[in-house]
Design an enzyme around this catalytic site. Structure first.
Site, short mmCIF file in Angstrom:
data_model
loop_
_atom_site.label_atom_id
_atom_site.label_comp_id
_atom_site.label_asym_id
_atom_site.label_seq_id
_atom_site.Cartn_x
_atom_site.Cartn_y
_atom_site.Cartn_z
N THR B 49 0.84 -1.21 0.00
CA THR B 49 0.00 0.00 0.00
C THR B 49 0.86 1.25 0.00
O THR B 49 0.54 2.25 -0.65
CB THR B 49 -0.89 -0.01 1.25
OG1 THR B 49 -1.62 -1.23 1.30
CG2 THR B 49 -1.84 1.18 1.26
N TYR B 137 6.13 -12.80 5.39
CA TYR B 137 4.95 -12.46 4.60
C TYR B 137 4.94 -13.26 3.31
O TYR B 137 5.88 -13.21 2.52
CB TYR B 137 5.00 -10.96 4.31
CG TYR B 137 3.90 -10.41 3.43
CD1 TYR B 137 2.69 -11.06 3.29
CD2 TYR B 137 4.09 -9.21 2.77
CE1 TYR B 137 1.69 -10.53 2.49
CE2 TYR B 137 3.09 -8.67 1.96
CZ TYR B 137 1.90 -9.34 1.82
OH TYR B 137 0.92 -8.81 1.02
N LYS B 165 2.29 -13.68 7.87
CA LYS B 165 1.20 -13.00 7.16
C LYS B 165 0.98 -13.74 5.86
O LYS B 165 1.92 -14.01 5.11
CB LYS B 165 1.57 -11.55 6.87
CG LYS B 165 0.53 -10.79 6.03
CD LYS B 165 0.94 -9.35 5.80
CE LYS B 165 0.07 -8.67 4.75
NZ LYS B 165 0.60 -7.33 4.38
#
Lengths: 303, 303, 303, 303
Positions: B49, B137, B165
């Site tokens: 993001t 992740y 994650k």
């Protein structure tokens, strides 16, 4: 809102064969009886689990009649009548209705990938010839065609297409269905490892072969969801997920038959070219069953 | 059990640029402040993001320091430090620790698909150079490599790799993680449309850019899960799922920036080659926002 | 018809590192020299083979200058200048032009999947800042975005975008390109195992790292195609296909470096997290090389 | 080396139906005759093109007998006898042999994905009951199972399994087959758009429905390859590739029937749920045919 005759755990019996490769109807009835008395909320013969596509017309008819006779109205019945041709699908759908089936399930079998219009006309042609409800079933892995939510919406415009069974294994598809079709349309989960996620997403029922082996856990999961008790549902799901994944990975007829044998039940033989699980796979299944709390006392039964 | 510093809604700020294409740090701080005061449980700068890979080293450092300064200990911080080379990853991880980050997040970026051994050595090299925890992740769509549950298990043997994650978007992967890694290991969901399913499956937290636009709904969903209230969680999820799908489909930086503008907030500009949403897409986003109960009173704000 | 400066075997050198992890420019020049004297028709530094994305700006500049200096006009040069941001891509494209590159190659690197408009604007922005030709490169596996033939057609409307390199590995894509773009547009094959099929489909050139190891076979294949001798081309292709598949499967920088070592050449070290082939993989590569007629006499060289 | 009875263009007739939905045997014979006199090197009834899975046992038998009667030994015949169950496959294979078929083609139809052992036993059971050769056919898109080169190698150990038809559409699979199986084993291409690439890779024959519409181009392509004239082959391929892609994309029975009608030939009707091409699709096909040099003079025939 369309009426939904089915909810909860919709149990799929296998079709057992005898040593000559013929369908063993008395054994089939015993297996159906086990499903009914263990608390399944509906019985669905002639699905993938029941090796529908491997049976002759006469065998399909015998299985249909045996189911309805044995269930005897205690729970609703959902009979698989899918066929490659429209004509044959109509034939079997009418037979199921005449025999007393509560509803029929139809997947758009596709050797040649069907267009949306072909699929709509196929369902429409069958629906116009029967009065009982139809569950439209989406499972690209076996049918070869993936029905989009938009197409399913078109099918639901046909009056007696009232239910959707979804087996893509993608939970986001269920979210999409719920948003697209609205809360009034019942959708059913046909992907075993998605049982928890699908109920969390609002599925009305779970179409599954698992009650042949672990009916108590399957039904307890549904009950926890009904009681809005996610923690319990999650715990129950993790107790059964290994088995759910195993039976899908190995093929439901093979895995259920092997599991029945491990539990001391007769599951008959398989029809060629399907072969029993290997020894190693059977051993793996045994260990999965033994790790399930409700089965661990059965240790003495296992070979 | 390893300690988990993170739970609930872990909010990802965008990195805003000014009209000259430079990072706008004062605006970034305002956006971080919005996330903190809206109730997010942690702040995670320099994620996808935050367009981490599009930033220079100096820009990454400025964003790291600005975050920690602005959050000022009110909630934990999780700083993205991923880089193609091991040396640069170490460099940024050390910078984050020195700056006061609670933990760092590392995805194994892979121009050349990395082997399992290369990935383990990469994490090991970084972990040995810092004392704060690492969240590993997995997101094959952006990293180009899919870390299997078995590999993640190996990574968790490294002392300060304590969190996972998972962003494959496949809920069955989370079931697998829970079964493989045990209840003691926290896993976090990074796939927005999977928010309900992941929490149902036992995810400890939700890594998301959505709180930039709809923090109340995101946090309410987590709270319902905490209260074991699946019905409410399901209802809250269906209120936000269209937005969650939209921001993923259009790219988080583009969609969040457009959404901020619709809500009357400044989101700065994007760095080329990224371009703003088209007019049609912006209109679609506006309608999605207006259908969300908590936003409908904002009608007058919208352009 | 647009002019095509490149044809035949376009050779990609690796970027070798020294024991301190720094780019070894003298060794790089020796490796470029090997490619030129072995008959390669063009030299393409800073591709995937040259680990472009793992290098700093200064390293990229040093490699660019070293290439052009070493090649010294004997064959054309095609310098990779791809970058995530448009600004940096322009920077490196201008540097390549100023240094004397014949053309530049640009792949639309995409952390965030780019829209068609973003891609067109990206190429347009770069093209307007340089005068040398651009080869647009489609490789969804590394760039994360698959440029459709329709998009490539749009790119070719930009005056100095004159060549297409296609690496999806799908031969039907090349048929599509040829039909869509017409015979006048040169397309280049970037998928090694597709070498024969792509030349059969009319590819103008083959972008490959294989000449680092088997230049004679690579060039002989091209020559057979030029002579319209399919039988010979087929035979030559089957002599090299195992090597072509191996170097792709293991990652070009790893595999080329290992192969150079087996051939008695220095390939330098790799940059972390990339690691050398395992012993087993190296052994496999050795056997593949020994089965190639032109290499079998090198048996004594092998470790 | 095993003897190969088939080479060149192996033509697949459609199975035409009359207005009552029954197989039209006289029309079928006319369509077979067209294929023979246009120079096809073999005739293969009851393939996917011939909608094998939509036919009853009696219809399959009638089509088998009609083919052999009509071909009358002028070229070899390859009869499709695939069935979901082993027992039925044996039944149809024996019928084909008794009727005079040169060989049979068998794809491992798989409602339930078959294991390698199940597939080997399936072929073995059939092979032991007949004396004519078997072509093993790999097409995961229709059979649901992808037979690896290693599995195909096992099948070739069965004495009368002598040929491989490969339709994955991946040219690299053919390279793999050639390397794994050796030059002695004939492999056949079943993917129309891969015709040029497969012949370039050494395919012995091309299994195709295209000769129903453009036999001259199909056979000319094969002849150019036989003459080692790649340039001509390439040119001929690009003249027909649009048609090859179209008939695959739209479904062979639908597209061939529409094409026959455009050429002024009767192709009968389709069996439900299959429907004719839409008007728009038919128009597209007409334009594709008109762009083919050998068809352009037929303009007046077109509706």
């Amino acid at each position: 809102m369309k009426d939904n005759l089915f909810k909860g755990v919709i149990a799929y019996p296998i079709t057992p064969f005898d040593d000559n490769g013929q369908v063993n109807i008395p054994l089939f009835k015993r297996l159906v009886e086990r499903l009914v008395i263990s608390g399944s909320h509906a019985i669905a013969p002639l699905g993938s689990t029941g090796v529908l596509p491997y049976l002759s017309d006469e065998e399909k008819e015998a299985v249909t009649e045996a189911t309805i006779q044995q269930v005897s109205g205690r729970v609703p019945t959902l009979v698989g009548v899918s066929n490659l041709t429209t004509e044959k699908t109509i034939y079997h759908a009418r037979f199921a209705e005449k025999s007393g089936a509560t509803a029929v399930m139809i997947i758009p079998m596709s050797y040649w990938k069907l267009t949306d219009d072909e699929i709509v006309d196929h369902y429409d042609a069958v629906a116009s010839k029967i009065s009982i409800p139809i569950m439209a079933y989406n499972n690209p892995a076996t049918s070869g065609v993936d029905m989009s939510p938009a197409l399913l919406k078109r099918l639901l415009e046909i009056p007696n297409v009232t239910m959707i069974k979804e087996s893509t294994g993608d939970i986001q598809r269920m979210h999409h269905l719920r948003k697209e079709l609205g809360e009034g349309v019942a959708f059913y989960n046909g992907s075993n490892p998605l049982a928890l996620a699908a109920f969390s997403a609002g599925a009305t029922g779970w179409c599954t072969a698992a009650p042949n082996l672990i009916p108590e856990l399957n039904i307890a999961l549904y009950n926890a969801i009904q009681q809005n008790d996610l923690e319990t549902a999650q715990s129950l799901f993790y107790q059964q997920v290994d088995l759910l994944k195993f039976i899908v990975a190995k093929g439901l007829p093979r895995a259920v038959k092997a599991g029945l044998h491990l539990l001391g039940e007769d599951g008959g033989t398989l029809r060629s070219p399907l072969k029993p699980l290997t020894e190693g796979e059977t051993e793996e299944l045994k260990h999965i069953l033994l790790r399930i709390p409700e089965k661990s006392h059965l240790d003495h039964l296992f070979i």
